[in-house]
Structures are given as C-alpha cells and as structure tokens.
Design a protein around this motif. Structure first.
Motif, mmCIF file in Angstrom:
data_model
loop_
_atom_site.group_PDB
_atom_site.id
_atom_site.type_symbol
_atom_site.label_atom_id
_atom_site.label_comp_id
_atom_site.label_asym_id
_atom_site.label_seq_id
_atom_site.Cartn_x
_atom_site.Cartn_y
_atom_site.Cartn_z
ATOM 1 N N ALA A 80 0.828 -1.207 0.000
ATOM 2 C CA ALA A 80 0.000 0.000 0.000
ATOM 3 C C ALA A 80 0.859 1.253 0.000
ATOM 4 C CB ALA A 80 -0.929 0.000 1.206
ATOM 5 N N LEU A 81 2.001 1.204 0.681
ATOM 6 C CA LEU A 81 2.889 2.348 0.797
ATOM 7 C C LEU A 81 4.311 1.955 0.420
ATOM 8 C CD1 LEU A 81 1.761 3.841 4.242
ATOM 9 C CD2 LEU A 81 1.257 4.771 1.966
ATOM 10 N N SER A 82 5.014 2.858 -0.239
ATOM 11 C CA SER A 82 6.418 2.614 -0.547
ATOM 12 C C SER A 82 7.264 3.001 0.657
ATOM 13 C CB SER A 82 6.850 3.437 -1.764
ATOM 14 O OG SER A 82 6.979 4.803 -1.415
ATOM 15 N N LEU A 83 8.504 2.579 0.655
ATOM 16 C CA LEU A 83 9.429 2.923 1.730
ATOM 17 C C LEU A 83 10.386 4.025 1.294
ATOM 18 C CD1 LEU A 83 10.318 -0.696 2.941
ATOM 19 C CD2 LEU A 83 8.612 0.885 3.877
ATOM 20 N N THR A 84 10.203 4.530 0.075
ATOM 21 C CA THR A 84 11.160 5.471 -0.506
ATOM 22 C C THR A 84 10.623 6.887 -0.643
ATOM 23 O OG1 THR A 84 10.414 4.979 -2.750
ATOM 24 C CG2 THR A 84 12.176 3.598 -1.850
ATOM 25 N N GLY A 85 9.320 7.072 -0.476
ATOM 26 C CA GLY A 85 8.729 8.379 -0.691
ATOM 27 C C GLY A 85 8.189 8.588 -2.083
ATOM 28 N N GLU A 86 8.580 7.702 -3.034
ATOM 29 C CA GLU A 86 7.991 7.786 -4.367
ATOM 30 C C GLU A 86 6.795 6.848 -4.435
ATOM 31 O OE1 GLU A 86 10.728 6.591 -7.387
ATOM 32 O OE2 GLU A 86 10.980 4.576 -6.599
ATOM 33 N N SER A 87 6.029 6.957 -5.489
ATOM 34 C CA SER A 87 4.831 6.144 -5.619
ATOM 35 C C SER A 87 5.166 4.657 -5.699
ATOM 36 C CB SER A 87 4.059 6.553 -6.880
ATOM 37 O OG SER A 87 3.019 5.633 -7.151
ATOM 38 N N VAL A 88 4.307 3.834 -5.127
ATOM 39 C CA VAL A 88 4.481 2.381 -5.265
ATOM 40 C C VAL A 88 4.386 1.951 -6.722
ATOM 41 C CG1 VAL A 88 3.681 1.778 -2.953
ATOM 42 C CG2 VAL A 88 2.020 1.963 -4.813
ATOM 43 N N PHE A 89 3.743 2.782 -7.553
ATOM 44 C CA PHE A 89 3.569 2.441 -8.965
ATOM 45 C C PHE A 89 4.739 2.892 -9.840
ATOM 46 C CE2 PHE A 89 -0.900 2.744 -7.474
ATOM 47 C CZ PHE A 89 -1.290 1.450 -7.765
ATOM 48 N N ALA A 90 5.740 3.555 -9.261
ATOM 49 C CA ALA A 90 6.823 4.127 -10.072
ATOM 50 C C ALA A 90 7.525 3.063 -10.916
ATOM 51 C CB ALA A 90 7.821 4.856 -9.177
ATOM 52 N N GLY A 91 7.932 1.963 -10.292
ATOM 53 C CA GLY A 91 8.639 0.914 -11.025
ATOM 54 C C GLY A 91 7.795 0.264 -12.104
ATOM 55 N N PRO A 92 6.587 -0.232 -11.757
ATOM 56 C CA PRO A 92 5.735 -0.843 -12.772
ATOM 57 C C PRO A 92 5.367 0.115 -13.904
ATOM 58 C CG PRO A 92 4.977 -1.462 -10.594
ATOM 59 C CD PRO A 92 6.038 -0.429 -10.398
ATOM 60 N N GLU A 93 5.189 1.398 -13.576
ATOM 61 C CA GLU A 93 4.823 2.359 -14.625
ATOM 62 C C GLU A 93 5.961 2.522 -15.625
ATOM 63 O OE1 GLU A 93 1.478 4.909 -15.709
ATOM 64 O OE2 GLU A 93 1.761 3.309 -14.264
ATOM 65 N N VAL A 94 7.182 2.618 -15.126
ATOM 66 C CA VAL A 94 8.343 2.696 -16.021
ATOM 67 C C VAL A 94 8.430 1.432 -16.876
ATOM 68 C CG1 VAL A 94 10.870 2.728 -16.130
ATOM 69 C CG2 VAL A 94 9.677 4.274 -14.581
ATOM 70 N N SER A 95 8.186 0.275 -16.259
ATOM 71 C CA SER A 95 8.252 -0.996 -17.006
ATOM 72 C C SER A 95 7.206 -1.046 -18.109
ATOM 73 C CB SER A 95 8.065 -2.180 -16.052
ATOM 74 O OG SER A 95 9.123 -2.246 -15.130
ATOM 75 N N MET A 96 6.016 -0.502 -17.848
ATOM 76 C CA MET A 96 4.969 -0.492 -18.860
ATOM 77 C C MET A 96 5.355 0.418 -20.025
ATOM 78 S SD MET A 96 2.232 -1.973 -19.618
ATOM 79 C CE MET A 96 0.669 -1.897 -20.442
#
Length: 201
Positions: A80-96
């Motif tokens: 539900a929450l990232s540990l980095t301060g960026e969105s949890v969706f950041a990685g998957p969005e870049v991959s898409m």
C-alpha cells in the motif's frame, strides 16, 4: 487455447507465430495483415494459425498480452505504501512504458489502424486487472464518496478511470513524446493520478 495446456510442439508453434506477428505488425498496418501472411511467414498451414487465434488482431493481442501479464502480476502484488517516498507504482509504470517503447512501431501501426480497438482494450484491461487486485489487497486506500465508504461499483469506477487515463497518457506519449525518457513519461502519468492511489510512504 491456453499455453498451459499445450504440448511442446504446440508451444513452439505459438512462439513462432508470436514472433511473426511482431515482425509483420512492425512494418504493416494491423488491418492489412492476413492469416495467409502469417502462415506464409511462419511456414505453417493457415489452419495451424487459426488453431491459435481467430484473426491477425487476436494473435497480436495474444502476443502482447503475454508480455504485459508479467507487469499485471507485479503491480497486483505492490504494498500500500512505498518505503522510498515515491509512488508504489513508479517501477511498474516505467516498465509499462518500456514495454510500449520496445514495441513502438507495433503499437503505432496497430493504434493507427481501424483494428485498434482490441489492442486498446488489452492495454486498458491489463491496467484495470492490476489496479483491481491492488485495491482488493489494500481496500483502505480508497477515498470516501460524499463522506461514506465507496461501494463496489464506485471502486470499479475508480479503476476504470485510472486505467483509461493511463492508456490515454501512454498513447499521447507514443505518438508525440520522447520515447527514450521512460522515467519522465512515468512521472508525468503518475503526477496526473489521484494522490490516494500513489502510496507514497
């Protein structure tokens, strides 16, 4: 026919057909590719192609969806929450965006053709599956509607809105954006998303 139920020979044939439809769709408008074209390029009989897909469009959807499904699984397992301060969706969005960039000519040709609907629907539905799973795993992230918890129908509306918006942003980027800057494309899309989705810890 599900890949899970194929014997090794059928699986090899499907891999070959997917390779061929990738190659054809890179250089030709999707609505101009025939089953005969696919059979000839794959060096198989036309009825072999039909056993795997009912049309060139269906075969391309099948091939692309097989790649996108890994991203669906990844997104559906996010916290539900990232540990980095960026969105949890950041990685998957870049991959898409990377997936779309790697197949840019395929997507441009497909989405410019009269047969674009199934390709568009595949991308939107893949995003919706991932977001639905994320919301089911983390129901507490959903916003209130008029001060009350959202109904199941309203949650589906949240998902539909986000999935269609993501596709729209991706399509705009595909035809007009800088395909080398995946992080910027993902960041722009996430910047437009409602904050409650983002999971910034």
């Amino acid at each position: 026919m599900s890949a899970e139920w194929m014997d090794p020979r059928q699986r090899r044939t499907r891999v070959r057909l997917h390779k061929v439809i990738h190659e054809l769709a890179t250089t030709m408008p999707l609505d101009s590719i025939t089953m005969a074209d696919i059979a000839r390029a794959a060096e198989v009989k036309r009825d072999t192609v039909y056993r795997h897909a009912g049309s060139a469009v269906a075969l391309l959807v099948q091939a692309l969806e097989a790649e996108v499904e890994d991203l669906v699984v990844l997104t559906s397992q996010l916290p539900a929450l990232s540990l980095t301060g960026e969105s949890v969706f950041a990685g998957p969005e870049v991959s898409m965006f990377q997936h779309v960039a790697e197949h840019a000519e395929i997507y441009r040709n497909a989405l410019s053709s009269e047969a674009s609907g199934p390709i568009r629907d595949m991308l939107i539905e893949a995003s919706a599956r991932a977001l639905t799973a994320h919301l089911q795993r983390h129901p507490d992230i959903a916003p209130l509607v008029n001060g009350r918890p959202a109904t199941e129908s309203e949650r589906r509306m949240f998902v539909a809105f986000a999935a269609a918006g993501t596709f729209g942003a991706m399509r705009e980027w595909l035809f007009a954006g800088d395909l080398t800057d995946l992080e910027a494309a993902a960041a722009a899309t996430l910047a437009a998303a409602p904050e409650w989705w983002m999971g910034r810890g």
